[in-house]
Write an enzyme that holds these catalytic residues in place. Sequence first.
Site, PDB file in Angstrom:
ATOM      1  N   LYS A 214     101.748  57.303  39.408  1.00  0.00           N
ATOM      2  CA  LYS A 214     100.484  57.723  38.813  1.00  0.00           C
ATOM      3  C   LYS A 214     100.593  57.928  37.297  1.00  0.00           C
ATOM      4  O   LYS A 214     101.693  58.116  36.758  1.00  0.00           O
ATOM      5  CB  LYS A 214     100.005  59.014  39.477  1.00  0.00           C
ATOM      6  CG  LYS A 214      99.661  58.842  40.960  1.00  0.00           C
ATOM      7  CD  LYS A 214      99.116  60.135  41.547  1.00  0.00           C
ATOM      8  CE  LYS A 214      98.693  59.964  42.997  1.00  0.00           C
ATOM      9  NZ  LYS A 214      98.097  61.202  43.555  1.00  0.00           N
ATOM     10  N   ARG A 300     107.499  56.903  53.222  1.00  0.00           N
ATOM     11  CA  ARG A 300     106.694  58.119  53.130  1.00  0.00           C
ATOM     12  C   ARG A 300     107.579  59.366  53.214  1.00  0.00           C
ATOM     13  O   ARG A 300     107.302  60.384  52.579  1.00  0.00           O
ATOM     14  CB  ARG A 300     105.640  58.135  54.239  1.00  0.00           C
ATOM     15  CG  ARG A 300     104.578  59.218  54.060  1.00  0.00           C
ATOM     16  CD  ARG A 300     103.465  59.107  55.101  1.00  0.00           C
ATOM     17  NE  ARG A 300     103.981  59.276  56.450  1.00  0.00           N
ATOM     18  CZ  ARG A 300     104.000  58.322  57.378  1.00  0.00           C
ATOM     19  NH1 ARG A 300     103.517  57.117  57.107  1.00  0.00           N
ATOM     20  NH2 ARG A 300     104.494  58.548  58.589  1.00  0.00           N
ATOM     21  N   ARG A 320     108.025  63.741  45.291  1.00  0.00           N
ATOM     22  CA  ARG A 320     106.995  64.694  44.860  1.00  0.00           C
ATOM     23  C   ARG A 320     107.596  66.049  44.517  1.00  0.00           C
ATOM     24  O   ARG A 320     107.081  66.748  43.644  1.00  0.00           O
ATOM     25  CB  ARG A 320     105.916  64.805  45.932  1.00  0.00           C
ATOM     26  CG  ARG A 320     105.009  63.583  45.973  1.00  0.00           C
ATOM     27  CD  ARG A 320     104.097  63.568  47.160  1.00  0.00           C
ATOM     28  NE  ARG A 320     103.137  62.468  47.112  1.00  0.00           N
ATOM     29  CZ  ARG A 320     102.534  61.951  48.172  1.00  0.00           C
ATOM     30  NH1 ARG A 320     102.795  62.455  49.384  1.00  0.00           N
ATOM     31  NH2 ARG A 320     101.678  60.958  48.048  1.00  0.00           N
ATOM     32  N   ASN A 330     100.632  64.487  41.800  1.00  0.00           N
ATOM     33  CA  ASN A 330     101.822  64.630  42.660  1.00  0.00           C
ATOM     34  C   ASN A 330     102.761  63.436  42.543  1.00  0.00           C
ATOM     35  O   ASN A 330     103.464  63.082  43.488  1.00  0.00           O
ATOM     36  CB  ASN A 330     101.410  64.868  44.114  1.00  0.00           C
ATOM     37  CG  ASN A 330     100.530  63.760  44.664  1.00  0.00           C
ATOM     38  OD1 ASN A 330     100.193  62.810  43.967  1.00  0.00           O
ATOM     39  ND2 ASN A 330     100.154  63.882  45.930  1.00  0.00           N
ATOM     40  N   HIS A 333     101.449  57.863  44.786  1.00  0.00           N
ATOM     41  CA  HIS A 333     100.708  57.611  46.020  1.00  0.00           C
ATOM     42  C   HIS A 333     101.564  56.679  46.855  1.00  0.00           C
ATOM     43  O   HIS A 333     102.203  55.769  46.335  1.00  0.00           O
ATOM     44  CB  HIS A 333      99.367  56.940  45.731  1.00  0.00           C
ATOM     45  CG  HIS A 333      98.770  56.271  46.941  1.00  0.00           C
ATOM     46  ND1 HIS A 333      97.974  56.946  47.853  1.00  0.00           N
ATOM     47  CD2 HIS A 333      98.893  54.990  47.417  1.00  0.00           C
ATOM     48  CE1 HIS A 333      97.634  56.103  48.823  1.00  0.00           C
ATOM     49  NE2 HIS A 333      98.165  54.919  48.590  1.00  0.00           N
TER      50      HIS A 333
END
Length: 356
Positions: A214, A300, A320, A330, A333
């Site tokens: 991000k 993930r 994160r 965070n 994604h």
Amino acid sequence: RVAPPARAPTTSPAVMVLQDDPTEKFAFVVEWFDPHSGLTRRYQFLFWPLSREVEMYDLKNKRAFLKKTQVPGLASADLFIGATVAVYSRQLKVVEFGDEFTESRFSISRQKTFAVVSETSSDSLGKIINALTKSGFAIASLKMSEGKGVGVSLVSDGAVDKLLNLLPELETHFGSGCVTVADDPATATAMELTFEHLPATAKLDGTTTLCLIKPSAMEHLGLVLDEITGNGFTVSGAKTFTLDRASALEFYEVYRGVAPEFTMMVDELTSGAFVAVEVSGDGGDGGDPNGPHGTVGKFREIVGPVDPEMARALRPQSMRAKFGFDKVRNAVHCTDLAEDGALETHYFFKILAQEA
């Protein structure tokens, strides 16, 4: 572990700002593609670095477009020829200097150069990017293209000579030929134009997952890429993007009405440039990449819980936990569901990459 402080906007040390002169301003010409009319519109863009205020003037219609308004996240370091900056979710490309004063202050202090990380050094991509950022370079953009490596556009004071001087150290750590660099500004421009016309690499074979680094985590770009490869995955595609609000809303549509932070998530994704990464592999332990413990699920796990505070308590080694600020900023994604891995990678590396 204490949560890292929110990133404070910084002013490039190479572009000197007269701290006691609130009237000092820089002028640029920017372009914005209007999706409704299909036209590219040009504006005079004025920036006051001390107060971080912006004013815009429509050059064609000869009228004010945006009154003097504060844009807290914008800094002098973000402004250089070829840069894309976000003002209220509108992606503006800097195409010219607006006056001689601005050109004299920025043409050398915010010089661009170009480097290509070889395919044989792809496992060290994150470490190389991190070495560049620690040496004072800003990553303007990057793109992985099959058979060519990863092209990286870099900005710094005296960038061409600075990178040439850094090259021996990079080769000492990462091997001879790990990076090809431009010898002069003209070569840097030519290399960048060549890479702009190359297709972005992506497997898009249904076995991959998506990671978005991000805007608020771009200062950790190299470290995040290194986390991906260090956990047994492969970066099989990577490209810098900037999204308008319509595209961000479309991508995050599944979270509308589900995530209370939905609007802020869209704001974050449209706040500046970010890097989309196609992640391949199984985390180094085999198994069906499409199964319940396949690429999407395993990746993930290393990304960690959505809330960085929770991640630091439950998964302190997750991305994160290491790089996130809050539930919106965070760091990354990642694809949530196995069946969405192909859809999300296709959206960025097929649909949006072709539009870019």
